[in-house]
Design a protein around this motif. Structure first.
Motif, PDB file in Angstrom:
ATOM      1  N   SER A 263       0.835  -1.212   0.000  1.00 20.33           N
ATOM      2  CA  SER A 263       0.000   0.000   0.000  1.00 20.33           C
ATOM      3  C   SER A 263       0.863   1.253   0.000  1.00 20.33           C
ATOM      4  CB  SER A 263      -0.926   0.004   1.223  1.00 20.33           C
ATOM      5  OG  SER A 263      -1.887  -1.019   1.136  1.00 20.33           O
ATOM      6  N   LEU A 264       1.938   1.226   0.771  1.00 16.67           N
ATOM      7  CA  LEU A 264       2.849   2.369   0.802  1.00 16.67           C
ATOM      8  C   LEU A 264       3.498   2.590  -0.563  1.00 16.67           C
ATOM      9  CD1 LEU A 264       4.600   4.548   2.184  1.00 16.67           C
ATOM     10  CD2 LEU A 264       6.185   2.718   2.835  1.00 16.67           C
ATOM     11  N   LEU A 265       3.962   1.523  -1.186  1.00 19.37           N
ATOM     12  CA  LEU A 265       4.654   1.644  -2.465  1.00 19.37           C
ATOM     13  C   LEU A 265       3.713   2.040  -3.603  1.00 19.37           C
ATOM     14  CD1 LEU A 265       7.061  -1.432  -2.218  1.00 19.37           C
ATOM     15  CD2 LEU A 265       7.566   0.980  -1.799  1.00 19.37           C
ATOM     16  N   LEU A 266       2.419   1.830  -3.412  1.00 14.23           N
ATOM     17  CA  LEU A 266       1.454   2.231  -4.438  1.00 14.23           C
ATOM     18  C   LEU A 266       1.257   3.744  -4.483  1.00 14.23           C
ATOM     19  CD1 LEU A 266      -1.460  -0.384  -4.274  1.00 14.23           C
ATOM     20  CD2 LEU A 266       0.295  -0.124  -6.031  1.00 14.23           C
ATOM     21  N   LEU A 267       1.521   4.420  -3.384  1.00 16.44           N
ATOM     22  CA  LEU A 267       1.246   5.860  -3.322  1.00 16.44           C
ATOM     23  C   LEU A 267       2.002   6.664  -4.385  1.00 16.44           C
ATOM     24  CD1 LEU A 267       1.012   6.430   0.540  1.00 16.44           C
ATOM     25  CD2 LEU A 267      -0.849   6.346  -1.125  1.00 16.44           C
ATOM     26  N   PRO A 268       3.318   6.471  -4.554  1.00 14.53           N
ATOM     27  CA  PRO A 268       3.984   7.226  -5.627  1.00 14.53           C
ATOM     28  C   PRO A 268       3.483   6.856  -7.017  1.00 14.53           C
ATOM     29  CG  PRO A 268       5.496   5.647  -4.609  1.00 14.53           C
ATOM     30  CD  PRO A 268       4.294   5.714  -3.741  1.00 14.53           C
ATOM     31  N   LEU A 269       3.082   5.607  -7.215  1.00 15.76           N
ATOM     32  CA  LEU A 269       2.521   5.208  -8.511  1.00 15.76           C
ATOM     33  C   LEU A 269       1.197   5.926  -8.756  1.00 15.76           C
ATOM     34  CD1 LEU A 269       3.185   1.347  -8.456  1.00 15.76           C
ATOM     35  CD2 LEU A 269       4.554   3.135  -9.541  1.00 15.76           C
ATOM     36  N   MET A 270       0.397   6.052  -7.708  1.00 17.76           N
ATOM     37  CA  MET A 270      -0.860   6.792  -7.827  1.00 17.76           C
ATOM     38  C   MET A 270      -0.597   8.261  -8.135  1.00 17.76           C
ATOM     39  SD  MET A 270      -3.114   5.260  -4.676  1.00 17.76           S
ATOM     40  CE  MET A 270      -3.483   3.506  -4.555  1.00 17.76           C
ATOM     41  N   ALA A 271       0.413   8.823  -7.489  1.00 20.36           N
ATOM     42  CA  ALA A 271       0.739  10.229  -7.721  1.00 20.36           C
ATOM     43  C   ALA A 271       1.166  10.456  -9.169  1.00 20.36           C
ATOM     44  CB  ALA A 271       1.846  10.668  -6.764  1.00 20.36           C
ATOM     45  N   ILE A 272       1.953   9.544  -9.712  1.00 18.89           N
ATOM     46  CA  ILE A 272       2.421   9.667 -11.094  1.00 18.89           C
ATOM     47  C   ILE A 272       1.244   9.666 -12.066  1.00 18.89           C
ATOM     48  CG2 ILE A 272       3.675   8.461 -12.932  1.00 18.89           C
ATOM     49  CD1 ILE A 272       5.659   7.538 -10.772  1.00 18.89           C
ATOM     50  N   GLN A 273       0.231   8.855 -11.772  1.00 22.11           N
ATOM     51  CA  GLN A 273      -0.920   8.751 -12.671  1.00 22.11           C
ATOM     52  C   GLN A 273      -2.038   9.732 -12.319  1.00 22.11           C
ATOM     53  OE1 GLN A 273      -2.182   5.110 -14.278  1.00 22.11           O
ATOM     54  NE2 GLN A 273      -0.384   3.939 -13.677  1.00 22.11           N
TER      55      GLN A 273
END
Length: 250
Positions: free
Chosen positions: A183-193
């Motif tokens: 869940s933590l590692l998904l946050l930057p991926l969400m920010a990029i998209q």
């Protein structure tokens, strides 16, 4: 920011969300899974899937304080690391699908994945072999894709864990560490998209405390000897969340 906070606090259904995320935290704390299965069907009925997924990911950060420290010493760290890396790599595709797919389709997808997982768990499906590195990699990739598209990181991975022969303590700890770190590692991926929007972050921060409080309570309730009871309660709550989250009620 004050205006955004005021708007979020005035959001219809906020108190229901707070209650739901607290219950989700309790189940997550004692069972090691089920939080998103409880939260997402209901959340997706009162807000966009993008906001629901991002807000829940933010609120899940509380688990680093409430449940992960104790669980960390009970897991196969190499196996968990492989699954986390693979899940993170495949999540971008899932997040893209989340961003471009119709909300109703995604909501039915959430219901479908949740229902299929619940049926498999209740049926008691198990595998007898020891998972290989390739198996863990495949589980990680599948988990990341499904989690990115629906916000449900748990189903594939939890089914894999519960279908195995690990003790309930090890299985629970593995799920807790994997789901929280991913869940933590998904946050930057969400920010990029463009999915990690200010409204989602503010809502996630509001939900962080009730989720963390629930998880702490659930962790205190955990006892390896009550595995059957824990699973029964979690299954019942997940089933109720599925019913309440059906798009048919709109």
């Amino acid at each position: 920011m004050p205006d955004l906070l005021a708007q979020t606090l005035a959001m219809p259904g906020l108190w229901a969300l707070i209650g739901t995320v607290f219950i989700a935290g309790v189940v997550y704390g004692f069972a090691g899974f089920g939080a998103a299965l409880i939260f997402m069907p209901l959340a997706s009925s009162v807000m966009s899937m993008e906001v629901a997924v991002a807000a829940f990911a933010v609120s899940a950060l509380s688990s680093f304080v409430t449940v992960v420290p104790r669980a960390w010493g009970q897991v196969n760290r190499r196996g968990v690391a492989v699954m986390v890396v693979c899940a993170t790599l495949s999540a971008s595709l899932g997040l893209w699908i989340l961003r471009v797919t119709d909300l109703t389709v995604l909501r039915w997808g959430v219901i479908g994945v949740t229902s299929a997982t619940l049926l498999a768990l209740v049926a008691g499906w198990r595998y007898a072999t020891t998972p290989t590195l390739a198996t863990r990699s495949a589980i990680g990739f599948a988990t990341g894709f499904v989690g990115g598209a629906t916000g449900l990181l748990g189903p594939v991975m939890v089914l894999f864990q519960l279908a195995g022969r690990d003790s309930v303590t090890t299985s629970r700890a593995t799920s807790l560490v994997f789901l929280t770190v991913t869940s933590l590692l998904l946050l930057p991926l969400m920010a990029i998209q463009g999915l990690l929007t200010p409204p989602a972050v503010v809502l996630g921060l509001i939900l962080l405390l009730p989720y963390g409080t629930g998880a702490r309570l659930g962790a205190r309730l955990f006892h390896p000897g009550l595995e059957k009871f824990y699973r029964t309660v979690a299954y019942g709550i997940i089933f109720l969340a599925i019913l309440l989250g059906l798009p048919l009620w709109d």
